[in-house]
Scaffold this motif. Structure first.
Motif, PDB file in Angstrom:
ATOM      1  N   LYS A   1       0.853  -1.198   0.000  1.00  0.00           N
ATOM      2  CA  LYS A   1       0.000   0.000   0.000  1.00  0.00           C
ATOM      3  C   LYS A   1       0.888   1.247   0.000  1.00  0.00           C
ATOM      4  O   LYS A   1       0.981   1.974   0.983  1.00  0.00           O
ATOM      5  CB  LYS A   1      -0.921   0.011   1.236  1.00  0.00           C
TER       6      LYS A   1
ATOM      7  N   THR B   1       2.531   4.923  -0.530  1.00  0.00           N
ATOM      8  CA  THR B   1       2.080   6.319  -0.548  1.00  0.00           C
ATOM      9  C   THR B   1       2.530   6.950  -1.866  1.00  0.00           C
ATOM     10  O   THR B   1       3.326   6.359  -2.613  1.00  0.00           O
ATOM     11  CB  THR B   1       2.707   7.105   0.612  1.00  0.00           C
ATOM     12  N   ASP B   2       2.063   8.147  -2.127  1.00  0.00           N
ATOM     13  CA  ASP B   2       2.529   8.876  -3.308  1.00  0.00           C
ATOM     14  C   ASP B   2       4.045   9.033  -3.265  1.00  0.00           C
ATOM     15  O   ASP B   2       4.719   8.883  -4.293  1.00  0.00           O
ATOM     16  CB  ASP B   2       1.863  10.243  -3.404  1.00  0.00           C
TER      17      ASP B   2
ATOM     18  N   ILE C   1       5.779   5.801  -4.226  1.00  0.00           N
ATOM     19  CA  ILE C   1       5.713   5.580  -5.678  1.00  0.00           C
ATOM     20  C   ILE C   1       6.700   6.490  -6.393  1.00  0.00           C
ATOM     21  O   ILE C   1       7.457   6.037  -7.259  1.00  0.00           O
ATOM     22  CB  ILE C   1       4.278   5.797  -6.206  1.00  0.00           C
TER      23      ILE C   1
ATOM     24  N   LYS D   1       1.513   6.336 -12.409  1.00  0.00           N
ATOM     25  CA  LYS D   1       1.234   6.471 -10.976  1.00  0.00           C
ATOM     26  C   LYS D   1      -0.206   6.054 -10.664  1.00  0.00           C
ATOM     27  O   LYS D   1      -0.457   5.353  -9.673  1.00  0.00           O
ATOM     28  CB  LYS D   1       1.483   7.907 -10.529  1.00  0.00           C
ATOM     29  N   ALA D   2      -1.144   6.472 -11.486  1.00  0.00           N
ATOM     30  CA  ALA D   2      -2.546   6.094 -11.271  1.00  0.00           C
ATOM     31  C   ALA D   2      -2.723   4.579 -11.345  1.00  0.00           C
ATOM     32  O   ALA D   2      -3.466   3.992 -10.547  1.00  0.00           O
ATOM     33  CB  ALA D   2      -3.444   6.791 -12.299  1.00  0.00           C
TER      34      ALA D   2
ATOM     35  N   LYS E   1      -1.319   2.970  -8.161  1.00  0.00           N
ATOM     36  CA  LYS E   1      -2.241   3.193  -7.039  1.00  0.00           C
ATOM     37  C   LYS E   1      -3.471   2.308  -7.156  1.00  0.00           C
ATOM     38  O   LYS E   1      -3.942   1.735  -6.169  1.00  0.00           O
ATOM     39  CB  LYS E   1      -2.626   4.673  -6.963  1.00  0.00           C
ATOM     40  N   ASP E   2      -3.982   2.172  -8.364  1.00  0.00           N
ATOM     41  CA  ASP E   2      -5.141   1.312  -8.597  1.00  0.00           C
ATOM     42  C   ASP E   2      -4.797  -0.139  -8.271  1.00  0.00           C
ATOM     43  O   ASP E   2      -5.550  -0.824  -7.564  1.00  0.00           O
ATOM     44  CB  ASP E   2      -5.605   1.459 -10.051  1.00  0.00           C
TER      45      ASP E   2
ATOM     46  N   ALA F   1      -2.629  -1.225  -6.296  1.00  0.00           N
ATOM     47  CA  ALA F   1      -2.394  -1.351  -4.856  1.00  0.00           C
ATOM     48  C   ALA F   1      -3.673  -1.147  -4.037  1.00  0.00           C
ATOM     49  O   ALA F   1      -3.683  -1.375  -2.834  1.00  0.00           O
ATOM     50  CB  ALA F   1      -1.343  -0.346  -4.412  1.00  0.00           C
TER      51      ALA F   1
ATOM     52  N   VAL G   1      -5.095   1.769  -3.556  1.00  0.00           N
ATOM     53  CA  VAL G   1      -4.999   3.024  -2.810  1.00  0.00           C
ATOM     54  C   VAL G   1      -5.412   4.222  -3.665  1.00  0.00           C
ATOM     55  O   VAL G   1      -5.162   5.350  -3.293  1.00  0.00           O
ATOM     56  CB  VAL G   1      -3.571   3.249  -2.237  1.00  0.00           C
ATOM     57  N   ALA G   2      -6.035   3.943  -4.794  1.00  0.00           N
ATOM     58  CA  ALA G   2      -6.430   5.027  -5.713  1.00  0.00           C
ATOM     59  C   ALA G   2      -7.553   5.859  -5.158  1.00  0.00           C
ATOM     60  O   ALA G   2      -8.348   5.459  -4.380  1.00  0.00           O
ATOM     61  CB  ALA G   2      -6.837   4.446  -7.070  1.00  0.00           C
TER      62      ALA G   2
END
Length: 147
Positions: A113, A115-116, A119, A137-138, A141-142, A144, A146-147
């Motif tokens: 999970k 964080t920004d 990443i 990046k999107a 996050k998706d 993971a 966490v988006a």
């Protein structure tokens, strides 16, 4: 020498000082790993060595012996990153994408999970000449959740 690539022992009888990148591409016909800069700065040649991201252009074949080598060809078709990559329409030219995915997969294995900041730090060494960084990046996050 024997190299374990994508879970399979493969024989290589060439120069042990050859960069792993060229062993994979030219001797084992695994062309998904790309040559970019040759000095470990762009990330196009990223593979996993024992689960950790590594630039195959700067790892000698002899150094990889005894390690588990995973290339983009060893990533399963339904892997959450591949699904997210398609969903977010990440690739344009596609050249860097195998290295991007391999780097992202190593990140998610270490930090499920992220964080920004996680990443950004993990992906900072992977160059995309098309500039799809926001989509990359999107997708991470998706994948993971966490988006």
């Amino acid at each position: 020498m024997k190299l374990n690539v994508n879970g399979e022992d493969r024989d290589f009888d060439g120069d042990p000082n050859m960069p792993l990148l060229w062993v994979l591409r030219d001797h084992l016909s695994l062309s998904g790993t790309k040559f970019g800069c040759g000095i470990a700065q762009c990330g196009a040649c990223t593979v996993h060595l024992n689960g950790k991201a590594a630039r195959s252009c700067s790892v000698l074949a002899a150094e990889a012996q005894g390690m588990k080598i995973t290339t983009i060809e060893g990533v399963s078709a339904g892997h959450r990153l591949l699904v997210a990559w398609v969903k977010h329409d990440v690739p344009q030219c596609g050249y860097c994408q195998s290295g991007q995915i391999m780097q992202a997969a190593a990140l998610l294995a270490e930090k499920p999970k992220p964080t920004d900041a996680d990443i950004d730090a993990a992906m900072s060494g992977n160059i995309c000449r098309c500039g799809t960084y926001r989509r990359i990046k999107a997708a991470i996050k998706d994948a993971a959740g966490v988006a």
